[in-house]
Enzyme design. Structure first.
Site, PDB file in Angstrom:
ATOM      1  N   GLU A  49       0.804  -1.213   0.000  1.00 26.36           N
ATOM      2  CA  GLU A  49       0.000   0.000   0.000  1.00 26.36           C
ATOM      3  C   GLU A  49       0.843   1.272   0.000  1.00 26.36           C
ATOM      4  OE1 GLU A  49      -0.494  -2.614   1.987  1.00 26.36           O
ATOM      5  OE2 GLU A  49      -2.390  -3.415   1.234  1.00 26.36           O
ATOM      6  N   GLN A 104      -7.630  -1.612  -0.738  1.00 26.90           N
ATOM      7  CA  GLN A 104      -8.700  -2.611  -0.820  1.00 26.90           C
ATOM      8  C   GLN A 104      -9.759  -2.526   0.283  1.00 26.90           C
ATOM      9  OE1 GLN A 104      -7.756  -7.075  -0.915  1.00 26.90           O
ATOM     10  NE2 GLN A 104      -7.992  -6.513  -3.043  1.00 26.90           N
ATOM     11  N   PHE A 105      -9.322  -2.200   1.482  1.00 27.94           N
ATOM     12  CA  PHE A 105     -10.238  -2.082   2.619  1.00 27.94           C
ATOM     13  C   PHE A 105      -9.695  -1.006   3.551  1.00 27.94           C
ATOM     14  CE2 PHE A 105     -11.913  -6.310   1.610  1.00 27.94           C
ATOM     15  CZ  PHE A 105     -13.216  -6.247   2.091  1.00 27.94           C
ATOM     16  N   ASP A 106     -10.617  -0.372   4.298  1.00 26.12           N
ATOM     17  CA  ASP A 106     -10.262   0.573   5.351  1.00 26.12           C
ATOM     18  C   ASP A 106      -9.044   0.132   6.156  1.00 26.12           C
ATOM     19  OD1 ASP A 106     -11.761  -1.519   6.911  1.00 26.12           O
ATOM     20  OD2 ASP A 106     -13.478  -0.483   6.043  1.00 26.12           O
ATOM     21  N   PHE A 140      -6.734  -1.797   5.541  1.00 24.12           N
ATOM     22  CA  PHE A 140      -5.475  -1.973   4.806  1.00 24.12           C
ATOM     23  C   PHE A 140      -5.030  -0.670   4.166  1.00 24.12           C
ATOM     24  CE2 PHE A 140      -7.838  -6.149   4.164  1.00 24.12           C
ATOM     25  CZ  PHE A 140      -7.512  -6.563   5.440  1.00 24.12           C
ATOM     26  N   SER A 141      -5.654   0.408   4.584  1.00 29.35           N
ATOM     27  CA  SER A 141      -5.193   1.722   4.127  1.00 29.35           C
ATOM     28  C   SER A 141      -4.089   2.252   5.041  1.00 29.35           C
ATOM     29  CB  SER A 141      -6.364   2.714   4.099  1.00 29.35           C
ATOM     30  OG  SER A 141      -6.852   2.968   5.402  1.00 29.35           O
ATOM     31  N   TYR A 142      -3.962   1.666   6.230  1.00 28.50           N
ATOM     32  CA  TYR A 142      -3.015   2.226   7.196  1.00 28.50           C
ATOM     33  C   TYR A 142      -1.543   2.121   6.793  1.00 28.50           C
ATOM     34  CZ  TYR A 142      -7.265   2.050  10.052  1.00 28.50           C
ATOM     35  OH  TYR A 142      -8.545   2.191  10.517  1.00 28.50           O
ATOM     36  N   HIS A 198     -11.870  -5.055   8.598  1.00 27.62           N
ATOM     37  CA  HIS A 198     -12.699  -4.855   7.412  1.00 27.62           C
ATOM     38  C   HIS A 198     -13.906  -3.967   7.709  1.00 27.62           C
ATOM     39  CE1 HIS A 198     -10.477  -8.524   6.304  1.00 27.62           C
ATOM     40  NE2 HIS A 198     -10.748  -8.264   5.045  1.00 27.62           N
TER      41      HIS A 198
HETATM   42  C1  LIG Z   1      -2.127  -5.028   4.372  1.00 28.23           C
HETATM   43  C2  LIG Z   1      -3.143  -5.801   3.624  1.00 28.23           C
HETATM   44  N1  LIG Z   1      -3.466  -5.439   2.370  1.00 28.23           N
HETATM   45  C3  LIG Z   1      -4.405  -6.105   1.688  1.00 28.23           C
HETATM   46  C4  LIG Z   1      -5.063  -7.160   2.234  1.00 28.23           C
HETATM   47  C5  LIG Z   1      -6.182  -7.868   1.459  1.00 28.23           C
HETATM   48  N2  LIG Z   1      -5.788  -9.235   1.191  1.00 28.23           N
HETATM   49  C6  LIG Z   1      -6.190 -10.261   1.965  1.00 28.23           C
HETATM   50  S1  LIG Z   1      -5.476 -11.705   1.517  1.00 28.23           S
HETATM   51  C7  LIG Z   1      -4.678 -10.978   0.233  1.00 28.23           C
HETATM   52  C8  LIG Z   1      -3.807 -11.807  -0.650  1.00 28.23           C
HETATM   53  C9  LIG Z   1      -2.695 -12.424   0.126  1.00 28.23           C
HETATM   54  O1  LIG Z   1      -1.924 -13.200  -0.747  1.00 28.23           O
HETATM   55  P1  LIG Z   1      -0.813 -14.161  -0.194  1.00 28.23           P
HETATM   56  O2  LIG Z   1       0.079 -13.431   0.727  1.00 28.23           O
HETATM   57  O3  LIG Z   1      -0.164 -14.816  -1.353  1.00 28.23           O
HETATM   58  O4  LIG Z   1      -1.590 -15.211   0.708  1.00 28.23           O
HETATM   59  P2  LIG Z   1      -2.707 -16.258   0.235  1.00 28.23           P
HETATM   60  O5  LIG Z   1      -3.999 -15.529   0.164  1.00 28.23           O
HETATM   61  O6  LIG Z   1      -2.266 -16.797  -1.072  1.00 28.23           O
HETATM   62  O7  LIG Z   1      -2.724 -17.287   1.306  1.00 28.23           O
HETATM   63  C10 LIG Z   1      -4.963  -9.629   0.167  1.00 28.23           C
HETATM   64  C11 LIG Z   1      -4.446  -8.702  -0.839  1.00 28.23           C
HETATM   65  C12 LIG Z   1      -4.699  -7.533   3.537  1.00 28.23           C
HETATM   66  N3  LIG Z   1      -5.271  -8.553   4.177  1.00 28.23           N
HETATM   67  N4  LIG Z   1      -3.746  -6.838   4.201  1.00 28.23           N
END
Ligand SMILES: Cc1ncc(C[n+]2csc(CCOP(=O)(O)OP(=O)(O)O)c2C)c(N)n1
Ligand SMILES: Cc1ncc(C[n+]2csc(CCOP(=O)(O)OP(=O)(O)O)c2C)c(N)n1
Ligand SMILES: [Mg+2]
Ligand SMILES: [Mg+2]
Lengths: 354, 325, 325, 354
Positions: free
Chosen positions: C60, C82-84, C86-88, C129
């Site tokens: 981010e 993507q979500f509140d 995860f904006s931090y 979320h």
């Molecule tokens: C800081 C942050 N940004 C975005 C998200 C949204 N998000 C949840 S799971 C995910 C994908 C994670 O991918 P990976 O690390 O490969 O793990 P997998 O889902 O494949 O187990 C995302 C982008 C999050 N949880 N945390």
């Protein structure tokens, strides 16, 4: 054992179950070998049940781990009771291995509690962690604490290949390296981060990043439970004896959707999924055990039956989970809550704002 | 009572805390060998060794995240983030974990950690060295936020913060670091959550914290010469907020002026104004007025005196409050 | 007027903005091939190609930082976080750069960028979320902060945000994403900085924004049945704040209740209360009341209905305001 | 030229001025070779003057770059007019090379303006950036913009070895790698980050991190202006032709304090400083030019004289800089300022809050 760090992928069992490495060097007894199958079968059965529970409205969004059983069981089974796991959000199989109460764990997915519904300190399993990579500095801090206490214990942190793009991954690895801390970083590279394939995530190989932090990185076949176990055991031994961190990249595949809210048909080719389904970690290991005589068909059936029974119990307990009390809106926030918060509690719960 | 600077008082508090509890750790950028860019940790590494007091790489999220993990291993970390403007890379760890960890674990995992941050302007610093980040922390449920204004309070409140079972963000007004004041180093006295009336008065209350308390006292002096008697209330902690003290002051003086360095919008003054209205509406004889920085970034050194609340602006607001209606 | 969801309106706004200006880019996690986890960017990559609409790694701070650099190269980035919750990780880039870049460069470098963030609770989401991060942005001088409550406003305000020469944080109330409403997709109408009276009334004003506007309307319905007539004011933008509309409402109804999902302390309600007092003190017949979440972390799904402001809590506060004194 | 990426440190001139690599392959004319000395001498003289100005109260805190002239001049001189520099806070020498008006630049250190006192777009030199590593994602974004515009230009970003511990370093490198962007990352490893020596910052080597992002890393002798120039030129050429990013680690040394507010005697051994002072980049290059006949003593003297004159002009202009108008508290904040801010302006500047 060192294959992984030369750029070869460490593998002990071929996809058809044929041993291709020095399995005996692992020194695992037949009981121990069988236990790994039992755990993987149980984990998969529970994963399936969670999907069913979600469809039935008994769980909120659920992230299945189908295909990653070997990566999780192989690594978590290499730990001792003193070690501490820092999971991401898809590590229910690892939690099972560590003895975390699955019913408590599933409070999280039921929406009755947050990421720490079990006792993380007793289970030595940190809360389920959704903001990706943020758990990695926690593992580093815990490992620093263990080192200062002269404890022979290590932290093991799970994360995905997508999470490895976050700054927290880097800061955690660099701190662990420069302080030579007992941390095992386990990247489950399952090919996808929601809809983004690994090749859009990085142009490098994740295990290779370790060198830049001054510690070893290894790549293992993440669908080979023994290879994962072997790599993790070596890393844990090094960590506990003061040798510092290791980064393990377990190459695996997310066979299911990212979560029950996801529809992978929007972004990935079903043919790819079929290709990887043929590399199923449980079938591979079952074939290995049968082929080497470490287990027989009766054991395989027993595993399935036991899993069925255990999961039925879990299911019953999960659907009977009581909702949290509204007092829980306030109580856990502070050990010494501000007076003003007590007033808010009264206002909200006793309607005393009239 | 001896004359001491706030830096000396903070240093003593850390030293005494390290001595009192072998689980206490002090770490951050340049806090070890150098003793901190403000010398707050001077001599601590020599005194307690490089395992208890140590330098970190430049990685604020990593520092705060590691502090979380250390708490899980039974330690009590006191971390320094070098400047207000460099505390922001750690905000995700603070908001997503430090503030929520106890809640998320149903109260099972406590984070008795302290994050020290030198804050505020008035030292002719470069950009990113004069920020007042308190709103980010005060709004984040699950944190306590403390701001001392004197060396005595710096000692007492930092000891209290380190002893507190909840995470505390401890904001140190760097423009007061080197001012010498009579100071007693004691843990006896009003703790976190208790405001202090630092000057009695009847016509108007000046509410502030940190460096601006002193400017309020100067303004009160000035106004006294004009026959206006001001109470000055030093909040000392922003979370918990001492609502009794605020209510008392508002009821007694009927007029309240809040003063802080942070920009106006959703600065602490907004919360004070809202609370005062909630608890003392019928006693208010004028709107609560806010003397704050404008809603602009911290300016270059050459302009900072115009940006920060001045004694004259504080006095003018008090006159307006007293003359209202 | 056709019935549309807010998701469809946002999608149309992005599509039209991409078509209107070839310098506009849309990027973020999963916004390309997937079309966003909420489908707000569905079809845009097909429509405008992978150079104009693309997926990013999970980073981010990198995403927002890259957006800053793109502005220097003459592009107009619209990024999605993507979500509140995860904006931090991007807060440092937002506070240290996005908000300050124009100021630091004496106005020479503009950052016409938009950061879209799905925010708020009420969808039985997991922790992280359901956050309401507006305070962090509203307090940060140099940003504009916009929150639509309807599909029509989602379209109009997002188009305005993308056209704005200043950086805009665009907060999308995800619990309203799928509600169908009559909606017109037009750029004609009151833009950023103008509030809207969405219901006329004389006894009390309910001030809100985003998802809670609808709950205020429900409360107003309920109260109308009791003979209490409520004005409902939808702020639409938190920075700039429409002070005229606030002052008008406060002067006319004399009673104001602010409603938001974010926790109370230094939530937007604090600023509204303070401003209303500043601009309409003499007209206030009751303290400005705040109906908000408590000062606790967002709860698990099973408890969110108790945590979020309910129609009944809003109505109760309005009754208290009207019955005050 | 490839020495750097095998783990050897690329060097073209030995500390005594003796050529040790294929200098001719660089294809620099004698004018160009001499220009590098001129720039380094001017930079050092200006650095000295800034220290003097600070002592006299004409500048606020100032971070000297003595010892790093070759690292900055060697790299910045390899850029073309289309390229764009993203500096950290110690790159006054690079700014001089790029033609940034030093008087405007020094408004920053005089405290009359923030990090962007010059016109960054005209100078193609981004604002001075204090929050370490935060400029790196900006460079990546700019490079992405250039790539989308099909411009043959690259971004060059400076940072210190301490800054490389930040998450933003990682995110920027990974994005640049996966998007194959025209970025040259130049790490000036000057041994220290305030009081923290490089060995407490990381257990790895910074240039080696590039591999984990899928692009080349090279290590160069940062006190050898030609080696730095050569490595940068190669990286710039690769970047401009679509070959993607390069990470250059220039090994140099911070001879002075971190800033005028710093007292290095508290944390480092003066003997270490002496050792590095003997490796002075300007003396080395002067010896090289004289030895190879590319310049003579008269040119050396001319450089000093010119620097003296130019710096006197700069000094005079700096001390005459007008203070900013109080209107500047407000005006630059927004292009379209909120009405409420206009009211605050009136309140504050016209005292209309009475
Ligand atoms: C800081 C942050 N940004 C975005 C998200 C949204 N998000 C949840 S799971 C995910 C994908 C994670 O991918 P990976 O690390 O490969 O793990 P997998 O889902 O494949 O187990 C995302 C982008 C999050 N949880 N945390
Ligand atoms: C995010 C952030 N954290 C901390 C600081 C305080 N700080 C300023 S310079 C510096 C050291 C930087 O070291 P390095 O990157 O090696 O650059 P050098 O000073 O050697 O040029 C630190 C810690 C900062 N500017 N930004
Ligand atoms: Mg993945
Ligand atoms: Mg350095």
């Amino acid at each position: 054992m060192d294959a992984g760090s030369n750029g070869e992928t460490l593998r002990l069992i071929a996809p058809d179950g044929e041993p291709v490495g020095d399995v005996d060097a692992l020194g695992l007894g037949e009981d121990e070998l069988r236990e790994l199958l039992r755990l993987m079968v149980l984990a998969r059965r529970l994963d399936e049940e969670c999907l069913a529970l979600q469809r039935q409205g008994e769980l909120t969004v659920y992230p299945p781990f189908r295909g990653q059983e070997a990566a999780q069981v192989g690594s978590a089974s290499a730990l001792g009771p003193e070690d501490f796991v820092f999971p991401s959000f898809r590590e229910l199989a690892a939690a099972l291995v560590r003895g975390v109460d699955p019913v408590a764990y599933l409070e999280y997915h039921r929406g009755t509690w947050h990421g720490g519904p079990y006792d993380p300190l007793a289970a030595r399993f940190a809360p389920i962690c959704v903001p990706v990579a943020t758990q990695l500095p926690h593992a580093v801090g815990w490992a620093l604490g263990a080192k200062l206490d002269r404890r022979e214990a290590c932290a093991l942190a799970y994360f995905g290949e997508g999470s490895a793009s976050e700054g927290d991954f880097h800061e955690a690895c660099n701190l662990a390296g420069v302080w030579r801390l007992p941390v095992v970083f386990v990247c489950q590279n399952n090919g996808w981060a929601i809809s983004v394939p690994a090749e859009l995530q990085t142009a490098g190989e994740i295990w290779r990043r370790a060198e830049g932090y001054g510690f070893p990185g290894v790549r293992v076949d993440g669908n080979d439970v023994l290879a994962v176990h072997a790599a993790t055991r070596a890393a844990v031994a090094r960590a506990r004896s003061g040798g510092g961190p290791t980064l393990i990249e377990a190459m695996t595949y997310r066979l299911g959707p990212h979560s029950t809210a996801d529809d992978p048909s929007r972004y990935r080719d079903p043919a790819e999924v079929e290709r990887f389904a043929a590399l199923d970690p449980i079938e591979r290991y079952r074939a290995f055990l049968l082929r080497t005589g470490a287990a027989d068909e009766a054991f395989v059936e027993l595993c399935a039956k036991e899993a069925e029974e255990r999961v039925a119990e879990i299911r019953a307990a999960v659907v009977a989970l009581p909702p949290p009390s509204p007092e829980e809106l306030f109580r856990p926030t502070f050990a010494r809550p501000p007076a003003a918060l007590e007033r808010q509690r009264a206002e909200l719960l006793e309607g005393s704002d009239g | 009572m001896a004359e001491r600077t706030m830096v000396a008082a903070l240093n003593a508090a850390l030293r005494d805390a390290l001595a009192a509890d072998p689980r206490t750790l002090v770490f951050g950028e340049d806090v070890g060998r150098l003793g901190g860019v403000f010398r707050v940790t001077a001599g601590l590494q020599e005194g307690f060794g490089p395992e208890r007091v140590f330098d970190t790489p430049i990685a604020e999220a990593g520092i705060v995240g590691a502090a979380v993990g250390l708490c899980l291993a039974g330690w009590r970390p006191v971390v320094e983030l070098q400047f207000d403007g460099f505390s922001y890379p750690a905000l995700d760890q603070v908001i997503s974990h430090v503030a929520k960890y106890r809640y998320r674990t149903r109260g099972r995992v406590e984070l008795p950690l302290v994050i020290r941050i030198p804050v505020g302007g008035g030292i002719k610093g470069k950009e990113h060295h004069g920020e007042s980040p308190e709103t980010y922390y005060v709004h984040t449920a699950g944190l306590k936020v403390v701001v001392p204004s004197t060396p005595s309070d710096a000692y007492l409140l930092l000891r209290a913060a380190i002893d507190d079972p909840d995470p505390v963000v401890f904001l140190e007004p760097k423009s007061r670091y080197w001012a010498k004041e009579d100071a007693e180093l004691t843990t006896e006295g009003p703790g976190i959550g208790v405001a202090r009336v630092v000057r009695e008065g009847d016509d108007c209350t000046l509410v502030s914290y940190g460096a601006m308390v002193h400017r309020c006292l100067e303004a009160a002096d000035l106004l006294a010469g004009e026959g206006t008697s001001c109470r000055v209330l030093d909040l000392r902690s922003l979370v918990p907020l001492d609502l009794e003290a605020l209510a008392d002051a508002a009821r007694w003086t009927g007029r309240v002026v809040v003063v802080h360095e942070a920009p106006r919008t959703l600065g602490m003054g907004a919360e004070i104004a809202a609370r005062v209205m909630e608890v003392a509406f019928d006693h208010l004889e004028a709107p609560v007025l806010r003397v704050t920085a404008p809603d602009t970034p911290y300016p270059p050194a050459a302009l900072e005196d115009r940006w920060l609340p001045s004694v004259e602006r504080i006095a003018a607001a008090a006159r307006r409050a007293v003359g209202y209606g």
